[in-house]
Scaffold this motif. Structure first.
Motif, PDB file in Angstrom:
ATOM      1  N   ASP A 250      83.018 -22.424  20.249  1.00 21.16           N
ATOM      2  CA  ASP A 250      81.898 -22.944  21.034  1.00 21.16           C
ATOM      3  C   ASP A 250      81.429 -24.296  20.518  1.00 21.16           C
ATOM      4  O   ASP A 250      81.024 -25.165  21.281  1.00 21.16           O
TER       5      ASP A 250
ATOM      6  N   HIS B 123      84.624  -2.734  36.651  1.00 22.55           N
ATOM      7  CA  HIS B 123      84.595  -3.382  35.338  1.00 22.55           C
ATOM      8  C   HIS B 123      85.568  -4.561  35.214  1.00 22.55           C
ATOM      9  O   HIS B 123      85.423  -5.372  34.300  1.00 22.55           O
TER      10      HIS B 123
ATOM     11  N   ASN C 173      86.088  -7.426  36.666  1.00 25.55           N
ATOM     12  CA  ASN C 173      85.554  -8.793  36.651  1.00 25.55           C
ATOM     13  C   ASN C 173      84.726  -9.096  35.402  1.00 25.55           C
ATOM     14  O   ASN C 173      84.317 -10.236  35.200  1.00 25.55           O
ATOM     15  N   HIS C 174      84.478  -8.111  34.554  1.00 23.46           N
ATOM     16  CA  HIS C 174      83.634  -8.304  33.370  1.00 23.46           C
ATOM     17  C   HIS C 174      84.374  -8.198  32.038  1.00 23.46           C
ATOM     18  O   HIS C 174      83.801  -8.513  31.001  1.00 23.46           O
TER      19      HIS C 174
ATOM     20  N   PHE D 223      86.446  -9.840  30.403  1.00 21.92           N
ATOM     21  CA  PHE D 223      86.622 -11.020  29.552  1.00 21.92           C
ATOM     22  C   PHE D 223      85.290 -11.581  29.044  1.00 21.92           C
ATOM     23  O   PHE D 223      85.265 -12.576  28.336  1.00 21.92           O
ATOM     24  N   GLU D 224      84.193 -10.933  29.406  1.00 23.45           N
ATOM     25  CA  GLU D 224      82.874 -11.352  28.919  1.00 23.45           C
ATOM     26  C   GLU D 224      82.694 -10.892  27.476  1.00 23.45           C
ATOM     27  O   GLU D 224      83.136  -9.815  27.097  1.00 23.45           O
ATOM     28  N   ARG D 225      82.025 -11.709  26.695  1.00 23.88           N
ATOM     29  CA  ARG D 225      81.753 -11.352  25.298  1.00 23.88           C
ATOM     30  C   ARG D 225      80.930 -10.088  25.204  1.00 23.88           C
ATOM     31  O   ARG D 225      79.978  -9.894  25.953  1.00 23.88           O
TER      32      ARG D 225
ATOM     33  N   TYR E 279      81.461  -7.211  26.107  1.00 30.76           N
ATOM     34  CA  TYR E 279      81.550  -6.233  27.198  1.00 30.76           C
ATOM     35  C   TYR E 279      82.556  -5.158  26.837  1.00 30.76           C
ATOM     36  O   TYR E 279      83.665  -5.448  26.413  1.00 30.76           O
ATOM     37  N   ARG E 280      82.140  -3.910  26.967  1.00 31.70           N
ATOM     38  CA  ARG E 280      83.028  -2.778  26.734  1.00 31.70           C
ATOM     39  C   ARG E 280      82.940  -1.839  27.926  1.00 31.70           C
ATOM     40  O   ARG E 280      81.845  -1.503  28.362  1.00 31.70           O
TER      41      ARG E 280
ATOM     42  N   SER F 172      87.742 -11.527  25.308  1.00 27.76           N
ATOM     43  CA  SER F 172      87.079 -12.822  25.437  1.00 27.76           C
ATOM     44  C   SER F 172      87.811 -13.881  24.607  1.00 27.76           C
ATOM     45  O   SER F 172      88.034 -15.006  25.055  1.00 27.76           O
TER      46      SER F 172
ATOM     47  N   GLN G 263      91.130 -14.738  26.290  1.00 27.63           N
ATOM     48  CA  GLN G 263      90.944 -15.668  27.408  1.00 27.63           C
ATOM     49  C   GLN G 263      90.729 -17.091  26.890  1.00 27.63           C
ATOM     50  O   GLN G 263      91.278 -18.044  27.437  1.00 27.63           O
ATOM     51  N   TRP G 264      89.934 -17.255  25.831  1.00 31.89           N
ATOM     52  CA  TRP G 264      89.702 -18.572  25.254  1.00 31.89           C
ATOM     53  C   TRP G 264      91.027 -19.177  24.772  1.00 31.89           C
ATOM     54  O   TRP G 264      91.307 -20.346  25.025  1.00 31.89           O
TER      55      TRP G 264
END
Length: 164
Positions: free
Chosen positions: A5, A104, A106-107, A109-111, A113-114, A131, A134-135
């Motif tokens: 980041d 779930h 669509n979510h 790859f969110e930090r 998220y389980r 996540s 994906q990065w």
């Protein structure tokens, strides 16, 4: 993730034999798969080269294949397929595991998220793995797609630019 980041996470970009890299990851994870009664196969591995960070790419594929092992069923299968069309290397990791509920997908790859909080705690997950994957794909000029149906397994498809 914090270093990425703030742009302080430097990549060590080099020319890599991607086919060899992926073969090594699969061979390293075969004993883990076997101990979970899961068959892990590299069924197609087209000769491919990439310009990338070996450590990060190893992390990406190790994580996805490890997840395919963890969330598979006893007696299940994982097939890894590498295809090179000259522009992109398409790597598909297909498992016969529990799948991901549609709400779930669509979510994932969110930090943090389980999908299943209890199962993730038992397996040591913290919700950062996908996540980070994906990065890594993004900083290499690629992307990750997922196709999954609950109870019928998942396919993660990683697209990375081929080295010309």
């Amino acid at each position: 993730m914090a270093r990425s980041d703030s742009n302080t996470d430097k990549l060590n970009m080099e020319s890599l034999n991607f086919s060899e890299l992926l073969e090594g990851i699969v061979e390293e994870l075969k004993p883990v798969a076997k101990s979970n009664n899961v068959d892990l196969c590299l069924i197609k591995n087209e000769l491919s080269y990439i310009y990338g960070d070996q450590t990060r790419l190893t992390q990406l594929f190790y994580n996805i294949i490890d997840n395919a092992i963890k969330y598979n069923l006893p007696g299940g299968h994982i097939n890894v397929v590498v295809e090179n069309n000259g522009y992109y290397i398409k790597t598909s990791i297909q498992d016969t595991g529990i799948g991901i509920p549609e709400e779930h997908i669509n979510h994932i790859f969110e930090r943090f998220y389980r999908v299943d909080k209890a199962r993730s705690r038992q397996s040591g997950g913290n919700g950062l793995g996908l996540s980070i994957c994906q990065w890594i794909a993004t900083v290499h000029g690629g992307k990750i797609d997922v196709i999954s149906k609950e109870g019928h397994g998942s396919t993660f498809i990683v697209w990375l630019p081929a080295k010309s």
